[in-house]
Design an enzyme around this catalytic site. Structure first.
Site, PDB file in Angstrom:
ATOM      1  N   ASN A 150       0.640  -0.162   5.985  1.00 32.38           N
ATOM      2  CA  ASN A 150       1.143  -0.934   4.844  1.00 32.38           C
ATOM      3  C   ASN A 150       1.863  -2.150   5.420  1.00 32.38           C
ATOM      4  O   ASN A 150       2.839  -1.996   6.150  1.00 32.38           O
ATOM      5  CB  ASN A 150       2.126  -0.078   4.036  1.00 32.38           C
ATOM      6  N   GLY A 151       1.352  -3.353   5.136  1.00 34.72           N
ATOM      7  CA  GLY A 151       1.965  -4.562   5.687  1.00 34.72           C
ATOM      8  C   GLY A 151       0.893  -5.526   6.172  1.00 34.72           C
ATOM      9  O   GLY A 151      -0.286  -5.389   5.804  1.00 34.72           O
TER      10      GLY A 151
ATOM     11  N   LYS B 171       5.849  -9.993 -19.149  1.00 34.07           N
ATOM     12  CA  LYS B 171       5.350  -8.654 -19.496  1.00 34.07           C
ATOM     13  C   LYS B 171       3.946  -8.744 -20.075  1.00 34.07           C
ATOM     14  O   LYS B 171       3.044  -8.001 -19.697  1.00 34.07           O
ATOM     15  CB  LYS B 171       6.291  -7.960 -20.496  1.00 34.07           C
TER      16      LYS B 171
ATOM     17  N   TRP C 245      -3.631  -1.930  -1.359  1.00 33.87           N
ATOM     18  CA  TRP C 245      -3.572  -3.186  -2.110  1.00 33.87           C
ATOM     19  C   TRP C 245      -4.045  -4.232  -1.110  1.00 33.87           C
ATOM     20  O   TRP C 245      -3.321  -4.621  -0.204  1.00 33.87           O
ATOM     21  CB  TRP C 245      -2.142  -3.484  -2.559  1.00 33.87           C
TER      22      TRP C 245
ATOM     23  N   LYS D 171       3.674  -2.370  -7.434  1.00 34.52           N
ATOM     24  CA  LYS D 171       5.059  -2.183  -7.847  1.00 34.52           C
ATOM     25  C   LYS D 171       6.053  -2.851  -6.911  1.00 34.52           C
ATOM     26  O   LYS D 171       7.046  -3.453  -7.348  1.00 34.52           O
ATOM     27  CB  LYS D 171       5.372  -0.692  -7.957  1.00 34.52           C
TER      28      LYS D 171
ATOM     29  N   GLU E 268       1.377  -9.799 -17.281  1.00 36.08           N
ATOM     30  CA  GLU E 268       1.047  -8.895 -16.166  1.00 36.08           C
ATOM     31  C   GLU E 268       0.301  -7.643 -16.596  1.00 36.08           C
ATOM     32  O   GLU E 268      -0.418  -7.051 -15.790  1.00 36.08           O
ATOM     33  CB  GLU E 268       2.291  -8.558 -15.350  1.00 36.08           C
TER      34      GLU E 268
ATOM     35  N   ARG F 244       1.758   1.638  -5.962  1.00 35.55           N
ATOM     36  CA  ARG F 244       1.982   0.663  -4.895  1.00 35.55           C
ATOM     37  C   ARG F 244       0.717  -0.133  -4.574  1.00 35.55           C
ATOM     38  O   ARG F 244       0.807  -1.187  -3.958  1.00 35.55           O
ATOM     39  CB  ARG F 244       2.454   1.361  -3.624  1.00 35.55           C
TER      40      ARG F 244
ATOM     41  N   CYS G 144       0.859  -1.185   0.000  1.00 37.51           N
ATOM     42  CA  CYS G 144       0.000   0.000   0.000  1.00 37.51           C
ATOM     43  C   CYS G 144       0.893   1.232   0.000  1.00 37.51           C
ATOM     44  O   CYS G 144       2.111   1.137   0.090  1.00 37.51           O
ATOM     45  CB  CYS G 144      -0.879  -0.001   1.242  1.00 37.51           C
TER      46      CYS G 144
HETATM   47  C1  AGP Z   1       7.827  -7.116 -12.968  1.00 35.52           C
HETATM   48  O1  AGP Z   1       7.335  -6.404 -14.026  1.00 35.52           O
HETATM   49  C2  AGP Z   1       6.955  -7.154 -11.783  1.00 35.52           C
HETATM   50  N1  AGP Z   1       6.605  -5.872 -11.346  1.00 35.52           N
HETATM   51  C3  AGP Z   1       7.467  -8.034 -10.647  1.00 35.52           C
HETATM   52  O2  AGP Z   1       7.636  -9.330 -11.141  1.00 35.52           O
HETATM   53  C4  AGP Z   1       8.778  -7.573 -10.011  1.00 35.52           C
HETATM   54  O3  AGP Z   1       9.839  -7.792 -10.872  1.00 35.52           O
HETATM   55  C5  AGP Z   1       9.008  -8.375  -8.722  1.00 35.52           C
HETATM   56  O4  AGP Z   1       7.946  -8.112  -7.841  1.00 35.52           O
HETATM   57  C6  AGP Z   1      10.339  -8.013  -8.068  1.00 35.52           C
HETATM   58  O5  AGP Z   1      10.350  -6.673  -7.699  1.00 35.52           O
HETATM   59  P1  AGP Z   1      11.729  -5.990  -7.252  1.00 35.52           P
HETATM   60  O6  AGP Z   1      12.666  -6.029  -8.404  1.00 35.52           O
HETATM   61  O7  AGP Z   1      11.334  -4.600  -6.859  1.00 35.52           O
HETATM   62  O8  AGP Z   1      12.240  -6.778  -6.074  1.00 35.52           O
END
Ligand code: AGP
Length: 610
Positions: free
Chosen positions: A100-101, A487, A74, A605, A490, A27, A2
């Site tokens: 967040n958590g 890609k 989220w 993200k 997602e 996020r 979040c």
């Molecule tokens: C990739 O497009 C995704 N957003 C996801 O798989 C991401 O790579 C994964 O969550 C790892 O994130 P990070 O590189 O911030 O650790």
């Protein structure tokens, strides 16, 4: 996953909080809410949906306040709806919390509080915090002490901000596992999950570590442990500016970030690649040449796209630096009691530097005695601060949930690391010069591919409506196949799988017919002929073939229905080029299907829960 933001100062807090939420929306974006302190009371507004829905609800002009907290969600516990949206309040409605958590022991805490007569109105784990704090305030504690007392009973992860109508202008924040930063400006202060909502107001920030809290008010801020031990925290200057986290005239952050890559790859090499000597210099590794030469084994820990970059790193480091490498899904590594012996270095790859699976795996490896090197994009993130050394990839802020420029910067830095470690081992000066010159030429070659962006359009028209795709590649292009499939999955929600091309005939070939688009990454390398045979196997079963091939390769046209060309380079650097058309393909298919490219459903993200 979040986003939290808080503000106290002389300005109206509402526009600052709403703007801050919009900058954090990558996020989490299934519901949002604010709580402001106004005339000795708390005003709470919440709404399911994007921040703009909440924005509509607070347009009534009734909110005139100078301090408040806000949240974009989220969902983990409780469906995304108006009730479960944050902030959550206590029975009196005087205390509000954004979180967040995950509170792992919320069930036990909730039963105890229910037994004490507290009334719960949501399905969330977070609401427990509001009632716990209420319990301690009722014991006569001030908000800061009550928050500390509540958190000492909590198991799990949190980044929180708390306000009370009894202490106007005071905001208490705390973190354990989820990021939280304090923004310091002239007479006004901010709390946020990351610097995005703050850099437009100040670049002076304080990063909280696990078990720490901060209190901000118009008079200033102070930091302490959750046991109230005062701590002095350094104030850092944020490098990024607001412009870098804007769309720059592109329709989506993802498209902007795809087009950022000539510059971001260049930035990842700046001051590190010594082309004329075929060498590289990575200052932050914190290791002596002797220590680097003593590395016996490297374990790469990562998730998602970063894991795909790690696979390419494995191929590079084994082939060109002759170091044994294993690539581990961080979430699996942690729980399988891995063997970490003397001479083992873990390379922890993460764009956000906050992914909890990766962070926890790093902590486990360090607990077992491994040295941890971080390959991270977000400056000041937890993995960066907790690792023993590492490299910032300098890709710049990546807002689009689907990672693009961070991937190519991760691969670029892995190539630099290969140059550093390889030249300390068996890599010759000639090979070092070859790799350095080829790396130096990559940004220009990416530019050339981006100039041919429109070549992808015809393929999108023909196959954008299909529900399944297969991506195939060999060697260095196998991880690219995985990345291309991820890609597409997602952001367009199409089912897609990446496979080593040779593995296809051991099962996936059963999926092939005239309705299955098959993307082959078949650039000119040692495996080229083998990939061409795999292409014939697909053609024989009427599969539709889209090939990513090396400029000047006419032979591939005889086997593929469509060809997207990329410039030639060294085999180990091919992924930096062959991935670009796949990023564009996924982006254009998703736009074509009307998907929310920057905020795809169910994703966020940075994944700060397990
Ligand atoms: C990739 O497009 C995704 N957003 C996801 O798989 C991401 O790579 C994964 O969550 C790892 O994130 P990070 O590189 O911030 O650790």
């Amino acid at each position: 996953m979040c986003g939290i933001v808080g503000y106290v100062g002389n300005r109206s807090c509402l526009p600052i909080l709403i703007e801050g939420l919009k900058r954090l929306e990558y996020r989490g974006y299934d519901s949002a809410g604010i709580a402001v302190q106004q005339n000795g009371a708390l005003l709470v507004r919440k709404a399911a949906g994007k921040v703009r829905v909440l924005e509509e609800r607070v347009k009534d002009g009734k909110i005139v306040a100078h301090s408040g907290i806000a949240h974009t969600r989220w969902a983990t516990h409780g469906a995304p709806n108006d009730i479960n949206a944050h902030p959550h309040t206590d029975c009196s409605g005087k205390i509000a919390v954004v979180h967040n958590g995950i509170i792992e022991n919320y069930g036990v805490l909730k039963s105890a509080l229910l037994a004490e007569g507290h009334k719960f109105v949501t399905e969330t784990d977070t609401e427990v915090l509001a009632h716990l704090i209420e319990k301690h305030v009722k014991r006569g504690l001030k908000l800061e002490q009550a928050v500390g007392a509540a958190l000492r009973a909590v198991e799990g992860t949190y980044g929180i901000a708390v306000v009370s109508s009894d202490e106007p202008g005071v905001i208490v924040g705390a973190r354990n596992g989820s990021p939280l930063v304090v923004g310091v400006a002239d007479g006004e202060y901010f709390l946020a999950s990351d610097v995005a909502p703050i850099v437009g107001h100040t670049r002076q920030v304080v990063y909280l570590d696990d078990g720490e809290m901060a209190v901000i008010s118009p008079d200033g801020f102070h930091t302490a442990t959750i046991n109230h031990q005062p701590i002095d925290k350094p104030v850092h200057e944020v490098e990024w500016d607001l412009g870098q986290i804007e769309k720059g005239g592109y329709d989506h952050f993802m498209l902007k970030e795809i087009h950022d890559q000539p510059a971001s790859v260049r930035d990842s090499m700046r001051g590190r690649l010594i082309v004329d000597e075929g060498l590289a210099r990575l200052g932050g590794l914190n290791m002596t040449p002797e220590q680097m030469r003593d590395i016996k084994r490297i374990i790469i820990l990562a998730c998602g796209t970063s894991w795909h970059a790690g696979l390419i790193g494995e191929y590079m480091l084994e082939e060109h630096a002759r170091i044994p490498v294993e690539v581990e899904y961080a979430s699996e590594f942690r729980y399988r009691n891995p063997i970490v012996d003397q001479g083992t270095v873990v390379l922890v790859i993460s764009q956000s530097g906050e992914t909890l699976d990766t962070l926890a795996a790093m902590r486990e490896a360090r607990r077992k005695g491994a040295r941890a090197l971080g390959l991270v994009n977000v400056v000041g993130s937890t993995i960066a601060r907790e690792s023993d050394g590492g490299v910032y990839i300098h890709a710049g802020p990546e807002i689009g949930v689907a990672s693009t420029k961070a991937f190519t910067s991760q691969v670029t830095v892995l190539a630099l690391l290969t140059l550093v470690l390889g030249r300390q081992r068996e890599m010759s000066v000639e090979d070092g010069l070859l790799l350095a010159r080829a790396l130096d030429a990559i940004p220009g070659k990416i530019e050339r591919i981006l100039q041919r962006e429109a070549d992808v359009d015809k393929i999108v028209q023909l196959y954008g409506g299909h529900d399944n795709f297969l991506y195939l590649g060999r060697g260095y292009n196998f991880p690219v196949a995985l990345e291309g499939a991820l890609k597409l999955k997602e952001i367009s929600y199409i089912h897609a799988e990446g496979y080593p091309a040779a593995e296809m005939k051991h099962g996936p070939i059963a999926l092939i017919d005239e309705n299955m688009p098959v993307v082959f990454i078949c650039t000119r390398d040692a495996a080229y002929d083998k990939v061409m045979s795999n292409m014939s196997e697909v053609r024989a079963r009427k599969g539709r073939i889209i090939a990513i091939a090396t400029e000047g390769d006419d032979a591939v046209k005889e086997r593929a229905d469509h060809v997207l060309y990329v410039p030639d380079t060294l085999t180990c650097l091919q992924p930096l080029l062959s991935v670009i058309p796949l990023q564009l393909l996924a982006y254009k298919v998703a736009v074509n299907r009307g998907c929310d490219v920057d905020q795809p459903r169910n994703l966020a993200k940075s994944v700060t829960v397990e």
